[in-house]
Design a protein around this motif. Structure first.
Motif, PDB file in Angstrom:
ATOM      1  N   TRP A   2       0.815  -1.205   0.000  1.00 27.52           N
ATOM      2  CA  TRP A   2       0.000   0.000   0.000  1.00 27.52           C
ATOM      3  C   TRP A   2       0.854   1.263   0.000  1.00 27.52           C
ATOM      4  CZ3 TRP A   2      -5.136  -0.412  -0.503  1.00 27.52           C
ATOM      5  CH2 TRP A   2      -5.768  -1.590  -0.089  1.00 27.52           C
ATOM      6  N   VAL A   3       0.287   2.321  -0.554  1.00 29.94           N
ATOM      7  CA  VAL A   3       0.779   3.680  -0.358  1.00 29.94           C
ATOM      8  C   VAL A   3      -0.365   4.406   0.343  1.00 29.94           C
ATOM      9  CG1 VAL A   3       1.509   5.831  -1.442  1.00 29.94           C
ATOM     10  CG2 VAL A   3       2.278   3.643  -2.383  1.00 29.94           C
ATOM     11  N   LEU A   4      -0.113   4.849   1.565  1.00 24.89           N
ATOM     12  CA  LEU A   4      -1.137   5.459   2.412  1.00 24.89           C
ATOM     13  C   LEU A   4      -1.083   6.972   2.284  1.00 24.89           C
ATOM     14  CD1 LEU A   4      -3.243   5.262   4.720  1.00 24.89           C
ATOM     15  CD2 LEU A   4      -1.317   5.163   6.309  1.00 24.89           C
ATOM     16  N   LEU A   5      -2.213   7.585   1.945  1.00 29.77           N
ATOM     17  CA  LEU A   5      -2.337   9.038   1.871  1.00 29.77           C
ATOM     18  C   LEU A   5      -3.380   9.472   2.886  1.00 29.77           C
ATOM     19  CD1 LEU A   5      -2.551   9.489  -2.002  1.00 29.77           C
ATOM     20  CD2 LEU A   5      -0.519   9.682  -0.567  1.00 29.77           C
ATOM     21  N   ASP A   6      -3.008  10.394   3.760  1.00 32.79           N
ATOM     22  CA  ASP A   6      -3.940  10.940   4.745  1.00 32.79           C
ATOM     23  C   ASP A   6      -4.078  12.431   4.449  1.00 32.79           C
ATOM     24  OD1 ASP A   6      -5.523  11.463   6.931  1.00 32.79           O
ATOM     25  OD2 ASP A   6      -3.965  11.088   8.425  1.00 32.79           O
ATOM     26  N   TYR A   7      -5.240  12.822   3.975  1.00 30.52           N
ATOM     27  CA  TYR A   7      -5.478  14.208   3.582  1.00 30.52           C
ATOM     28  C   TYR A   7      -5.805  15.043   4.808  1.00 30.52           C
ATOM     29  CZ  TYR A   7      -5.452  12.641  -1.202  1.00 30.52           C
ATOM     30  OH  TYR A   7      -5.064  12.116  -2.403  1.00 30.52           O
ATOM     31  N   GLN A  30      -0.537   9.130  14.323  1.00 33.63           N
ATOM     32  CA  GLN A  30      -1.840   8.816  13.762  1.00 33.63           C
ATOM     33  C   GLN A  30      -1.703   8.035  12.455  1.00 33.63           C
ATOM     34  OE1 GLN A  30      -4.092  12.235  12.490  1.00 33.63           O
ATOM     35  NE2 GLN A  30      -6.011  11.093  12.454  1.00 33.63           N
ATOM     36  N   VAL A  31      -0.806   8.486  11.589  1.00 32.16           N
ATOM     37  CA  VAL A  31      -0.581   7.796  10.315  1.00 32.16           C
ATOM     38  C   VAL A  31      -0.020   6.400  10.565  1.00 32.16           C
ATOM     39  CG1 VAL A  31       0.729   7.849   8.148  1.00 32.16           C
ATOM     40  CG2 VAL A  31      -0.379   9.928   8.990  1.00 32.16           C
ATOM     41  N   ALA A  32       0.849   6.271  11.561  1.00 35.24           N
ATOM     42  CA  ALA A  32       1.395   4.955  11.904  1.00 35.24           C
ATOM     43  C   ALA A  32       0.301   3.995  12.356  1.00 35.24           C
ATOM     44  CB  ALA A  32       2.458   5.088  12.983  1.00 35.24           C
ATOM     45  N   LEU A  33      -0.669   4.492  13.103  1.00 37.63           N
ATOM     46  CA  LEU A  33      -1.790   3.644  13.514  1.00 37.63           C
ATOM     47  C   LEU A  33      -2.631   3.220  12.315  1.00 37.63           C
ATOM     48  CD1 LEU A  33      -2.927   5.426  16.800  1.00 37.63           C
ATOM     49  CD2 LEU A  33      -1.848   3.182  16.592  1.00 37.63           C
ATOM     50  N   TYR A  34      -2.860   4.154  11.398  1.00 37.50           N
ATOM     51  CA  TYR A  34      -3.592   3.809  10.168  1.00 37.50           C
ATOM     52  C   TYR A  34      -2.844   2.727   9.390  1.00 37.50           C
ATOM     53  CZ  TYR A  34      -6.364   8.150  10.655  1.00 37.50           C
ATOM     54  OH  TYR A  34      -7.191   9.154  11.083  1.00 37.50           O
ATOM     55  N   ALA A  35      -1.524   2.882   9.288  1.00 39.51           N
ATOM     56  CA  ALA A  35      -0.712   1.910   8.547  1.00 39.51           C
ATOM     57  C   ALA A  35      -0.789   0.541   9.205  1.00 39.51           C
ATOM     58  CB  ALA A  35       0.735   2.391   8.465  1.00 39.51           C
ATOM     59  N   ARG A  36      -0.701   0.525  10.509  1.00 37.45           N
ATOM     60  CA  ARG A  36      -0.771  -0.750  11.237  1.00 37.45           C
ATOM     61  C   ARG A  36      -2.134  -1.420  11.026  1.00 37.45           C
ATOM     62  NH1 ARG A  36      -1.634  -2.294  17.057  1.00 37.45           N
ATOM     63  NH2 ARG A  36      -0.527  -4.265  17.265  1.00 37.45           N
ATOM     64  N   ALA A  37      -3.197  -0.643  11.134  1.00 38.33           N
ATOM     65  CA  ALA A  37      -4.541  -1.195  10.948  1.00 38.33           C
ATOM     66  C   ALA A  37      -4.726  -1.715   9.519  1.00 38.33           C
ATOM     67  CB  ALA A  37      -5.589  -0.128  11.256  1.00 38.33           C
ATOM     68  N   LEU A  38      -4.260  -0.968   8.551  1.00 47.06           N
ATOM     69  CA  LEU A  38      -4.392  -1.381   7.151  1.00 47.06           C
ATOM     70  C   LEU A  38      -3.639  -2.685   6.896  1.00 47.06           C
ATOM     71  CD1 LEU A  38      -5.554  -0.649   4.392  1.00 47.06           C
ATOM     72  CD2 LEU A  38      -3.537   0.763   3.996  1.00 47.06           C
ATOM     73  N   LEU A  44      -1.308  -6.884   3.764  1.00 48.77           N
ATOM     74  CA  LEU A  44      -0.303  -6.259   2.891  1.00 48.77           C
ATOM     75  C   LEU A  44       0.378  -5.110   3.627  1.00 48.77           C
ATOM     76  CD1 LEU A  44      -2.389  -6.049  -0.401  1.00 48.77           C
ATOM     77  CD2 LEU A  44      -0.603  -7.714   0.152  1.00 48.77           C
ATOM     78  N   ALA A  45       1.667  -4.976   3.430  1.00 51.86           N
ATOM     79  CA  ALA A  45       2.444  -3.934   4.103  1.00 51.86           C
ATOM     80  C   ALA A  45       2.176  -2.563   3.485  1.00 51.86           C
ATOM     81  CB  ALA A  45       3.924  -4.259   4.020  1.00 51.86           C
ATOM     82  N   VAL A  46       2.331  -1.540   4.293  1.00 46.58           N
ATOM     83  CA  VAL A  46       2.319  -0.164   3.806  1.00 46.58           C
ATOM     84  C   VAL A  46       3.762   0.192   3.486  1.00 46.58           C
ATOM     85  CG1 VAL A  46       1.855   2.244   4.395  1.00 46.58           C
ATOM     86  CG2 VAL A  46       0.278   0.439   5.151  1.00 46.58           C
ATOM     87  N   LYS A  47       4.048   0.434   2.203  1.00 45.21           N
ATOM     88  CA  LYS A  47       5.439   0.707   1.805  1.00 45.21           C
ATOM     89  C   LYS A  47       5.792   2.184   1.894  1.00 45.21           C
ATOM     90  CE  LYS A  47       4.851   1.112  -3.190  1.00 45.21           C
ATOM     91  NZ  LYS A  47       5.382   0.720  -4.475  1.00 45.21           N
TER      92      LYS A  47
END
Length: 75
Positions: A2-7, A30-38, A44-47
């Motif tokens: 994944w590529v995680l975008l938080d607007y 906060q973004v780290a928590l989103y990445a962990r949950a995803l 699939l890992a958040v790259k």
């Protein structure tokens, strides 16, 4: 992967590289928590992860490795 975008709609007073880095730091956990949950939900890992600052039209990278090394981060 994944590529995680938080607007974010934060008002950025200082759009310099230092100001953008501060905005990234503000949202890092906060973004780290989103990445962990995803990752947990999808298997699939958040790259890469970014906050997208709408007020200045910039995407700020979030270093997820640094979050994992931070003692405040979840295991």
């Amino acid at each position: 992967q994944w590529v995680l975008l938080d607007y974010k709609s934060d008002r950025i007073v200082d759009p310099s590289p230092e100001g953008l880095a501060q905005a990234g730091e503000k949202h890092r956990e906060q973004v780290a928590l989103y990445a962990r949950a995803l990752t947990m939900l999808s298997g699939l890992a958040v790259k890469e992860a970014y906050i997208v600052l709408l007020s200045v039209g910039e995407a700020v990278p979030i270093d997820l490795k640094a979050v994992k090394e931070d003692k405040k981060a979840l295991p």
